[in-house]
Design an enzyme around this catalytic site. Structure first.
Site, PDB file in Angstrom:
ATOM      1  N   ASP A  52       6.061  -1.349 -10.489  1.00 12.35           N
ATOM      2  CA  ASP A  52       4.904  -0.575 -10.496  1.00 12.35           C
ATOM      3  C   ASP A  52       3.714  -0.943  -9.330  1.00 12.35           C
ATOM      4  O   ASP A  52       2.717  -1.406  -9.657  1.00 12.35           O
ATOM      5  CB  ASP A  52       4.946  -0.977 -12.105  1.00 12.35           C
ATOM      6  CG  ASP A  52       3.806   0.700 -12.909  1.00 12.35           C
ATOM      7  OD1 ASP A  52       3.897   1.666 -12.822  1.00 12.35           O
ATOM      8  OD2 ASP A  52       3.289  -0.286 -14.257  1.00 12.35           O
ATOM      9  N   ARG A  56      -1.485   4.334  -9.144  1.00  7.72           N
ATOM     10  CA  ARG A  56      -2.613   3.752  -8.755  1.00  7.72           C
ATOM     11  C   ARG A  56      -2.976   2.985  -7.339  1.00  7.72           C
ATOM     12  O   ARG A  56      -4.541   3.089  -6.879  1.00  7.72           O
ATOM     13  CB  ARG A  56      -2.866   2.913  -9.729  1.00  7.72           C
ATOM     14  CG  ARG A  56      -3.508   2.681 -11.857  1.00  7.72           C
ATOM     15  CD  ARG A  56      -2.309   1.745 -12.069  1.00  7.72           C
ATOM     16  NE  ARG A  56      -0.771   1.626 -13.006  1.00  7.72           N
ATOM     17  CZ  ARG A  56      -1.131   1.047 -12.744  1.00  7.72           C
ATOM     18  NH1 ARG A  56      -1.064  -0.608 -13.664  1.00  7.72           N
ATOM     19  NH2 ARG A  56       0.510   0.988 -13.341  1.00  7.72           N
ATOM     20  N   HIS A  69       4.338   5.646  -3.496  1.00  6.28           N
ATOM     21  CA  HIS A  69       5.565   6.207  -3.237  1.00  6.28           C
ATOM     22  C   HIS A  69       6.529   5.783  -1.861  1.00  6.28           C
ATOM     23  O   HIS A  69       6.674   4.457  -2.143  1.00  6.28           O
ATOM     24  CB  HIS A  69       6.173   7.143  -4.003  1.00  6.28           C
ATOM     25  CG  HIS A  69       5.866   7.601  -5.400  1.00  6.28           C
ATOM     26  ND1 HIS A  69       5.644   6.651  -5.921  1.00  6.28           N
ATOM     27  CD2 HIS A  69       5.731   8.739  -5.806  1.00  6.28           C
ATOM     28  CE1 HIS A  69       5.611   6.929  -7.285  1.00  6.28           C
ATOM     29  NE2 HIS A  69       5.184   8.154  -7.218  1.00  6.28           N
ATOM     30  N   TRP A 101      11.751  11.953 -14.981  1.00  7.29           N
ATOM     31  CA  TRP A 101      11.562  13.381 -14.854  1.00  7.29           C
ATOM     32  C   TRP A 101      10.574  14.531 -15.286  1.00  7.29           C
ATOM     33  O   TRP A 101      10.417  15.294 -15.371  1.00  7.29           O
ATOM     34  CB  TRP A 101      13.057  13.789 -14.927  1.00  7.29           C
ATOM     35  CG  TRP A 101      14.533  13.716 -14.746  1.00  7.29           C
ATOM     36  CD1 TRP A 101      15.255  12.815 -15.492  1.00  7.29           C
ATOM     37  CD2 TRP A 101      15.134  13.758 -13.488  1.00  7.29           C
ATOM     38  NE1 TRP A 101      16.460  12.420 -14.316  1.00  7.29           N
ATOM     39  CE2 TRP A 101      16.066  12.889 -13.498  1.00  7.29           C
ATOM     40  CE3 TRP A 101      14.003  14.874 -12.267  1.00  7.29           C
ATOM     41  CZ2 TRP A 101      16.870  12.880 -12.213  1.00  7.29           C
ATOM     42  CZ3 TRP A 101      15.430  14.809 -10.689  1.00  7.29           C
ATOM     43  CH2 TRP A 101      16.234  13.944 -11.431  1.00  7.29           C
ATOM     44  N   LEU A 163      24.302  -9.778   0.249  1.00  3.59           N
ATOM     45  CA  LEU A 163      23.126  -9.617  -1.459  1.00  3.59           C
ATOM     46  C   LEU A 163      23.470  -8.530  -1.508  1.00  3.59           C
ATOM     47  O   LEU A 163      24.550  -7.243  -1.466  1.00  3.59           O
ATOM     48  CB  LEU A 163      21.859  -8.565  -0.408  1.00  3.59           C
ATOM     49  CG  LEU A 163      21.058  -8.541  -1.166  1.00  3.59           C
ATOM     50  CD1 LEU A 163      20.562  -9.323  -2.472  1.00  3.59           C
ATOM     51  CD2 LEU A 163      19.811  -7.924  -0.318  1.00  3.59           C
ATOM     52  N   LEU A 227       8.972  -4.292 -20.596  1.00  2.00           N
ATOM     53  CA  LEU A 227      10.215  -3.658 -20.011  1.00  2.00           C
ATOM     54  C   LEU A 227      10.819  -2.376 -19.218  1.00  2.00           C
ATOM     55  O   LEU A 227      11.137  -2.089 -18.439  1.00  2.00           O
ATOM     56  CB  LEU A 227      11.455  -5.126 -20.864  1.00  2.00           C
ATOM     57  CG  LEU A 227      12.487  -4.941 -20.230  1.00  2.00           C
ATOM     58  CD1 LEU A 227      12.614  -5.881 -19.002  1.00  2.00           C
ATOM     59  CD2 LEU A 227      13.511  -5.502 -20.861  1.00  2.00           C
TER      60      LEU A 227
HETATM   61  C1  FPP Z   1       5.810   2.969  -9.599  1.00  2.00           C
HETATM   62  O1  FPP Z   1       4.702   3.598 -10.320  1.00  2.00           O
HETATM   63  C2  FPP Z   1       6.621   3.395  -9.701  1.00  2.00           C
HETATM   64  C3  FPP Z   1       7.726   5.004  -9.748  1.00  2.00           C
HETATM   65  C4  FPP Z   1       7.963   5.545 -10.634  1.00  2.00           C
HETATM   66  C5  FPP Z   1       8.324   4.331  -8.034  1.00  2.00           C
HETATM   67  C6  FPP Z   1       9.183   3.476  -7.378  1.00  2.00           C
HETATM   68  C7  FPP Z   1      10.056   4.415  -6.694  1.00  2.00           C
HETATM   69  C8  FPP Z   1       9.597   3.382  -4.806  1.00  2.00           C
HETATM   70  C9  FPP Z   1       8.453   2.121  -4.707  1.00  2.00           C
HETATM   71  C10 FPP Z   1      10.000   4.285  -3.548  1.00  2.00           C
HETATM   72  C11 FPP Z   1      11.282   5.280  -4.279  1.00  2.00           C
HETATM   73  C12 FPP Z   1      12.481   4.362  -3.713  1.00  2.00           C
HETATM   74  C13 FPP Z   1      13.285   4.418  -2.871  1.00  2.00           C
HETATM   75  C14 FPP Z   1      14.991   3.371  -3.254  1.00  2.00           C
HETATM   76  C15 FPP Z   1      13.744   4.339  -1.634  1.00  2.00           C
HETATM   77  P1  FPP Z   1       3.624   4.572 -10.753  1.00  2.00           P
HETATM   78  O2  FPP Z   1       4.089   5.833 -10.016  1.00  2.00           O
HETATM   79  O3  FPP Z   1       4.283   4.460 -12.230  1.00  2.00           O
HETATM   80  O4  FPP Z   1       2.394   4.351 -10.467  1.00  2.00           O
HETATM   81  P2  FPP Z   1       1.160   4.480 -11.748  1.00  2.00           P
HETATM   82  O5  FPP Z   1       1.582   3.324 -12.759  1.00  2.00           O
HETATM   83  O6  FPP Z   1       0.547   3.620 -11.138  1.00  2.00           O
HETATM   84  O7  FPP Z   1       1.054   5.779 -11.786  1.00  2.00           O
END
Ligand code: FPP
Length: 282
Positions: A52, A56, A69, A101, A163, A227
């Site tokens: 997460d 931010r 991302h 989504w 793994l 969670l």
């Molecule tokens: C949460 O941060 C993160 C996600 C919803 C996406 C996680 C994806 C990746 C790390 C990369 C893609 C995955 C692969 C397998 C290549 P947020 O965007 O909700 O952050 P915020 O809460 O700060 O807005």
């Protein structure tokens, strides 16, 4: 082909035997902890991570969320390698939930592109390292190129014994439980099983994670302490660690710090602590 097989075999025979992990001085300094070794028996078998804080991280730098991302994908690469290097048995990563989504079209599209790029660029190395990939979630709900990439990755690595890398995509914990209940109900309906045959083990066989042990350690970055519908069944007895930094800044040293904290925890699984003689100890 022969050499590929031989290399995987050697990988699983030697490399996967959990070793005592030592933290390099540089790593130890960066987390302000003395270098320490972790005995394999204190390592979690299954680590789950809620990655997460990408948004931010990007906002704080005046960058688009997609840049967060992309940076998060780099962190993910390193953590997968570390898990493999350190002999962790299973690693589950929350990459895209069924709720994601609802994000903007641009953000969903950026995440889907990263996903495709990740699988295309990493699959050779992951397969070479004997990593066994499982997608947790409804693969059929993914756009076709992504669906094809992940289905191929699962098929290609299905016999690998290293793994267990579980990537949650289009995943929701409640949906996973409902799906398991529906599948068992079908089996009852067709006379394959009786309702009283249903127990924990049979239920687990219907989960996406059926090949992995229960989660021992759940890590969530960015300071959020929820969670969020991730592996509700599998985390029943997990230890939780909430790291305040955003996911793109999570690295091996932070990961090691979490593993060290986990190793110091006293897990009782609802029971009481006993000493070597079986006596209850404080
Ligand atoms: C949460 O941060 C993160 C996600 C919803 C996406 C996680 C994806 C990746 C790390 C990369 C893609 C995955 C692969 C397998 C290549 P947020 O965007 O909700 O952050 P915020 O809460 O700060 O807005």
């Amino acid at each position: 082909m022969f050499f590929e097989k031989l290399s995987k075999l050697l990988n699983s025979a030697f490399h996967r035997t959990p070793q005592y992990i030592t933290v390099s001085v540089a790593e130890a300094q960066s987390v302000s902890q003395p270098a320490a070794a972790l005995p394999p028996s204190r390592l979690p078998r299954h680590v789950a991570i809620i990655m997460d804080g990408n948004g931010r991280w990007a906002n704080a730098r005046g960058l688009p969320r997609s840049a967060g991302h992309a940076a998060g994908t780099e962190a993910l690469r390193d953590i997968i390698r570390a898990s493999d290097d350190w002999g962790i048995e299973a690693l589950s990563l929350y990459a895209f939930s069924t709720e994601n989504w609802a994000r903007s079209k641009e953000e969903v599209s950026a995440l889907m592109s990263l996903l495709l790029k990740y699988f295309n660029s990493e699959i050779d190395e992951l397969d070479e390292k004997n990593v066994h990939i499982t997608i947790l979630g409804d693969v059929d709900g993914l756009p076709e190129p992504q669906r094809e990439a992940v289905v191929n990755a699962m098929a290609r690595t299905k016999d690998n014994t290293g793994l267990k890398l579980n990537i949650a995509l289009n995943y929701g914990g409640r949906a996973e439980l409902v799906r398991a209940a529906q599948r068992l109900a079908e089996q009852v309906k067709s006379g394959q099983i009786d309702p009283e045959d249903i127990d924990d083990m049979l239920f687990e066989q219907q989960l996406y994670t059926r090949e992995s042990p229960d989660v021992d350690l759940l890590i969530r970055t960015s300071g959020e302490q929820r969670l969020s519908n991730f592996l509700p069944w599998q985390t029943t007895y997990a230890e939780f660690i909430f790291d305040p930094i955003n996911w793109p800044e999570f690295n091996r040293a932070r990961y090691m710090k979490c593993l060290r904290e986990y190793a110091d925890r006293d897990r009782r699984f609802g029971g009481v602590k006993t000493d070597a003689s079986g006596e209850v100890s404080p």
